[in-house]
Write a protein that holds these residues in place. Structure first.
Motif, PDB file in Angstrom:
ATOM      1  N   SER A  25       0.817  -1.215   0.000  1.00 31.53           N
ATOM      2  CA  SER A  25       0.000   0.000   0.000  1.00 31.53           C
ATOM      3  C   SER A  25       0.849   1.262   0.000  1.00 31.53           C
ATOM      4  N   GLY A  26       2.026   1.194   0.608  1.00 29.13           N
ATOM      5  CA  GLY A  26       2.857   2.384   0.727  1.00 29.13           C
ATOM      6  C   GLY A  26       2.342   3.377   1.763  1.00 29.13           C
ATOM      7  N   LEU A  27       1.298   2.985   2.481  1.00 27.00           N
ATOM      8  CA  LEU A  27       0.716   3.864   3.505  1.00 27.00           C
ATOM      9  C   LEU A  27       1.442   3.687   4.834  1.00 27.00           C
ATOM     10  N   PRO A  28       1.315   4.666   5.737  1.00 25.57           N
ATOM     11  CA  PRO A  28       1.923   4.532   7.060  1.00 25.57           C
ATOM     12  C   PRO A  28       1.381   3.301   7.799  1.00 25.57           C
ATOM     13  N   PRO A  29       2.162   2.751   8.719  1.00 23.95           N
ATOM     14  CA  PRO A  29       1.787   1.524   9.418  1.00 23.95           C
ATOM     15  C   PRO A  29       0.435   1.566  10.123  1.00 23.95           C
ATOM     16  N   HIS A  30       0.021   2.733  10.597  1.00 23.59           N
ATOM     17  CA  HIS A  30      -1.234   2.771  11.357  1.00 23.59           C
ATOM     18  C   HIS A  30      -2.447   2.413  10.496  1.00 23.59           C
ATOM     19  N   PHE A  31      -2.348   2.574   9.178  1.00 21.47           N
ATOM     20  CA  PHE A  31      -3.449   2.158   8.308  1.00 21.47           C
ATOM     21  C   PHE A  31      -3.604   0.637   8.337  1.00 21.47           C
ATOM     22  N   THR A  32      -2.489  -0.071   8.251  1.00 22.43           N
ATOM     23  CA  THR A  32      -2.525  -1.527   8.313  1.00 22.43           C
ATOM     24  C   THR A  32      -2.933  -1.991   9.698  1.00 22.43           C
ATOM     25  N   ALA A  33      -2.470  -1.314  10.732  1.00 20.66           N
ATOM     26  CA  ALA A  33      -2.856  -1.672  12.101  1.00 20.66           C
ATOM     27  C   ALA A  33      -4.365  -1.539  12.284  1.00 20.66           C
ATOM     28  N   ALA A  34      -4.948  -0.484  11.732  1.00 15.77           N
ATOM     29  CA  ALA A  34      -6.398  -0.291  11.842  1.00 15.77           C
ATOM     30  C   ALA A  34      -7.151  -1.395  11.095  1.00 15.77           C
ATOM     31  N   SER A  35      -6.670  -1.755   9.904  1.00 16.61           N
ATOM     32  CA  SER A  35      -7.305  -2.842   9.159  1.00 16.61           C
ATOM     33  C   SER A  35      -7.211  -4.147   9.930  1.00 16.61           C
TER      34      SER A  35
END
Length: 101
Positions: A25-35
């Motif tokens: 995704s290239g997004l910051p880690p908190h996006f994956t943590a939320a998912s």
């Protein structure tokens, strides 16, 4: 989950998947943590519902299930937070002036 010999292996497999998703995704880690938190909550409710025989039983167990999973999640957060505090320099060798997201 000391009575489950595969607990850590499954946990590590999920973390590996999250790392792959974060890199893709290239997004910051908190996006994956939320998912991941969303998916874990959804799966926990499914597991609880699967262990009931009726919607009435599920409704009755609602608060108990929420409290049990919330307390377990809090304990895991505390355990891992303490680990990261105690190992911060080892885990994150930062360059001066770098601001983490």
């Amino acid at each position: 989950m000391s009575n489950d010999p595969e607990f850590k292996n499954r946990s590590n497999a999920v973390i590996d998947f999250f790392n792959e998703q974060m890199q893709k995704s290239g997004l910051p880690p908190h996006f994956t943590a939320a998912s991941g938190a969303y998916a874990a909550a959804r799966f926990a409710v499914w597991a609880a519902a699967r262990n009931t025989v009726s919607v009435d039983e599920l409704k009755t167990r609602r608060q108990h299930v929420i409290d049990t999973f919330a307390e377990g999640h809090r304990q895991m957060l505390e355990e891992h937070f303490d680990e990261y505090v105690n190992n911060y320099d080892q885990y994150f060798q930062q360059k001066p002036g770098v601001i983490l997201p």
